[in-house]
Design a protein around this motif. Structure first.
Motif, PDB file in Angstrom:
ATOM      1  N   MET A   1       0.851  -1.194   0.000  1.00  0.00           N
ATOM      2  CA  MET A   1       0.000   0.000   0.000  1.00  0.00           C
ATOM      3  C   MET A   1       0.888   1.246   0.000  1.00  0.00           C
ATOM      4  SD  MET A   1      -2.755   1.190   2.833  1.00  0.00           S
ATOM      5  CE  MET A   1      -3.337  -0.434   3.167  1.00  0.00           C
ATOM      6  N   LYS A   3       1.846   5.360   0.285  1.00  0.00           N
ATOM      7  CA  LYS A   3       1.588   6.272   1.388  1.00  0.00           C
ATOM      8  C   LYS A   3       0.247   6.995   1.241  1.00  0.00           C
ATOM      9  CE  LYS A   3       4.002   9.467   4.212  1.00  0.00           C
ATOM     10  NZ  LYS A   3       4.068  10.886   3.952  1.00  0.00           N
ATOM     11  N   GLN A   6      -2.467   4.757   2.245  1.00  0.00           N
ATOM     12  CA  GLN A   6      -2.424   4.540   3.677  1.00  0.00           C
ATOM     13  C   GLN A   6      -3.020   5.744   4.408  1.00  0.00           C
ATOM     14  OE1 GLN A   6       1.495   3.398   4.511  1.00  0.00           O
ATOM     15  NE2 GLN A   6       0.890   1.764   5.849  1.00  0.00           N
ATOM     16  N   GLN A  38      -1.482  15.185   7.420  1.00  0.00           N
ATOM     17  CA  GLN A  38      -0.979  14.037   6.668  1.00  0.00           C
ATOM     18  C   GLN A  38      -0.227  14.456   5.404  1.00  0.00           C
ATOM     19  OE1 GLN A  38      -4.336  11.439   6.155  1.00  0.00           O
ATOM     20  NE2 GLN A  38      -4.509  11.074   8.340  1.00  0.00           N
ATOM     21  N   TYR A  43       7.798  11.596   3.709  1.00  0.00           N
ATOM     22  CA  TYR A  43       8.031  10.151   3.791  1.00  0.00           C
ATOM     23  C   TYR A  43       9.509   9.937   4.088  1.00  0.00           C
ATOM     24  CZ  TYR A  43       8.314   5.241   2.730  1.00  0.00           C
ATOM     25  OH  TYR A  43       8.541   3.894   2.828  1.00  0.00           O
TER      26      TYR A  43
ATOM     27  N   ASP B   2       1.420  -8.058  -1.663  1.00  0.00           N
ATOM     28  CA  ASP B   2       1.292  -7.335  -0.408  1.00  0.00           C
ATOM     29  C   ASP B   2       0.334  -8.067   0.525  1.00  0.00           C
ATOM     30  OD1 ASP B   2       2.988  -5.274  -0.241  1.00  0.00           O
ATOM     31  OD2 ASP B   2       1.513  -3.691  -0.605  1.00  0.00           O
ATOM     32  N   ARG B  27       6.872  -1.391   6.027  1.00  0.00           N
ATOM     33  CA  ARG B  27       5.527  -0.789   5.998  1.00  0.00           C
ATOM     34  C   ARG B  27       5.376   0.321   7.038  1.00  0.00           C
ATOM     35  NH1 ARG B  27       0.891  -5.160   5.752  1.00  0.00           N
ATOM     36  NH2 ARG B  27       1.845  -5.417   3.707  1.00  0.00           N
ATOM     37  N   SER B  30       8.594   4.482   8.250  1.00  0.00           N
ATOM     38  CA  SER B  30       8.530   5.930   8.052  1.00  0.00           C
ATOM     39  C   SER B  30       7.609   6.584   9.080  1.00  0.00           C
ATOM     40  CB  SER B  30       8.054   6.248   6.634  1.00  0.00           C
ATOM     41  OG  SER B  30       7.851   7.629   6.496  1.00  0.00           O
ATOM     42  N   GLN B  31       6.419   6.020   9.217  1.00  0.00           N
ATOM     43  CA  GLN B  31       5.448   6.594  10.156  1.00  0.00           C
ATOM     44  C   GLN B  31       5.969   6.575  11.588  1.00  0.00           C
ATOM     45  OE1 GLN B  31       1.573   4.865   9.884  1.00  0.00           O
ATOM     46  NE2 GLN B  31       1.374   5.263   7.710  1.00  0.00           N
ATOM     47  N   PHE B  34       8.902   8.999  12.098  1.00  0.00           N
ATOM     48  CA  PHE B  34       8.432  10.390  12.106  1.00  0.00           C
ATOM     49  C   PHE B  34       7.743  10.716  13.432  1.00  0.00           C
ATOM     50  CE2 PHE B  34       5.400  13.788  11.248  1.00  0.00           C
ATOM     51  CZ  PHE B  34       6.208  14.711  10.611  1.00  0.00           C
ATOM     52  N   MET B 139      -5.392  12.304  14.795  1.00  0.00           N
ATOM     53  CA  MET B 139      -5.764  12.991  13.549  1.00  0.00           C
ATOM     54  C   MET B 139      -4.767  12.785  12.422  1.00  0.00           C
ATOM     55  SD  MET B 139      -7.490  16.312  15.228  1.00  0.00           S
ATOM     56  CE  MET B 139      -8.900  16.324  14.177  1.00  0.00           C
ATOM     57  N   GLN B 140      -3.533  12.440  12.767  1.00  0.00           N
ATOM     58  CA  GLN B 140      -2.538  12.227  11.715  1.00  0.00           C
ATOM     59  C   GLN B 140      -2.352  10.735  11.440  1.00  0.00           C
ATOM     60  OE1 GLN B 140       0.885  14.608  12.417  1.00  0.00           O
ATOM     61  NE2 GLN B 140       1.879  14.091  10.502  1.00  0.00           N
ATOM     62  N   ARG B 141      -2.340   9.949  12.503  1.00  0.00           N
ATOM     63  CA  ARG B 141      -2.110   8.513  12.343  1.00  0.00           C
ATOM     64  C   ARG B 141      -3.400   7.709  12.203  1.00  0.00           C
ATOM     65  NH1 ARG B 141       1.661   9.408  10.520  1.00  0.00           N
ATOM     66  NH2 ARG B 141       3.802   9.381  11.245  1.00  0.00           N
TER      67      ARG B 141
END
Lengths: 127, 184
Positions: A1, A3, A6, A38, A43, B2, B27, B30-31, B34, B139-141
């Protein structure tokens, strides 16, 4: 998936943004704020991060390894059984007799080729 | 191909398939990195170390993962615990040079961003740490209030209150931008 997907699925699945939460405020503002947060997030490239993590992982447990090996052997045995079941041994034998091919050399060749195929299959599966 | 998180976890636990775990790391790296950068006050090296440790700890604990929560929630909980416990132990020894360097880098990046993003960052920086984290997670995740509460180890009501207060503050500070967008 990727970004983008996602991010969107995050927004779509978020009860805070769907108005399901009893403390829900201004839905439009929440949606807008969520999008801004977002879309402004960079990234972070993997840049060797994953490799560093993988290097430090402990080896997989022996139990899991044995289980995987058992599954591989079972698959090879099942495949061999199907071949044996479907193979027309009678016809081949009678043909061999008619062609006066040595029975021993034929059986030997069959066993040898089966062994090679099974070993190759196991080695390929373990890679 | 995937695979979803559950299938990958099953492969890791049942077959010892480390390649499946590598997919999970890729997967979420990055999140998570951050998010941890924010939690570590901009110290990128520390955030990456913590993220790395969280992935390793999660791998070791994976057989005990029962799937009651999403993998991402569980991973974030581990990572947040690590950072909080690090902060408790090492609070006086923060590498100020690294923080300054990271903040200088960020300032350069911020200068390159357009007004909206800069104002959003600046509005976010006026929130308390807990409010910022609650907004980030919810709100972001895309975590629910319950998931955010379990990650932050705070009562549900407290998280809701953080989100509400932060939302009110951000709404006031960013009203002009929003009106501009609405009016086209």
């Amino acid at each position: 998936m990727d970004k983008f997907e996602q991010r969107n699925s995050n927004s779509l699945n978020n009860p805070v943004l769907q108005g399901k939460d009893p403390d829900f405020g201004d839905p439009e503002f929440d949606q807008w704020l969520s999008q801004q947060l977002q879309f402004n997030e960079p990234y972070l490239d993997n840049d060797g991060f994953c490799e560093r993590v993988m290097e430090q992982l402990p080896a997989p447990s022996k139990r899991a390894e044995r289980r995987a090996t058992r599954v591989q052997y079972a698959a090879v045995v099942a495949a061999s059984a199907i071949v044996v079941w479907q193979f027309p041994f009678g016809e081949v034998l009678s043909e061999a007799v008619q062609q006066s091919i040595s029975l021993y050399s034929l059986v030997g060749l069959g066993v040898l080729s089966s062994l090679v195929a099974m070993t190759g299959g196991i080695l390929a599966a373990r890679r | 191909m995937d695979l979803n998180d559950e299938d990958l976890i099953r492969r890791v636990v049942e077959d010892g398939d480390q390649r499946a775990y590598a997919q999970l790391v890729r997967r979420y790296q990055s999140q998570l990195r951050f998010s941890l950068r924010q939690l570590c006050d901009g110290d990128q090296a520390l955030a990456d170390d913590m993220a790395q440790e969280a992935f390793i700890k999660a791998y070791k604990a994976l057989p005990a993962f029962r799937g009651d929560a999403r993998f991402s929630t569980w991973l974030y909980r581990i990572a947040y615990n690590l950072v909080m416990s690090y902060k408790r132990k090492k609070a006086p020894e923060v590498d100020q040079e690294a923080v300054d360097r990271a903040q200088a880098d960020e300032s350069v990046e911020e200068a390159q961003q357009l007004g909206m993003a800069r104002d959003l960052n600046s509005a976010m920086s006026t929130l308390s740490d807990a409010q910022r984290q609650a907004v980030h997670l919810c709100m972001q995740r895309g975590f629910s209030h319950e998931e955010a509460a379990s990650i932050m180890k705070l009562p549900l009501g407290t998280v809701k209150s953080h989100v509400n207060r932060a939302r009110a503050k951000l709404q006031t500070m960013l009203q002009a931008w929003r009106e501009e967008v609405v009016s086209g």
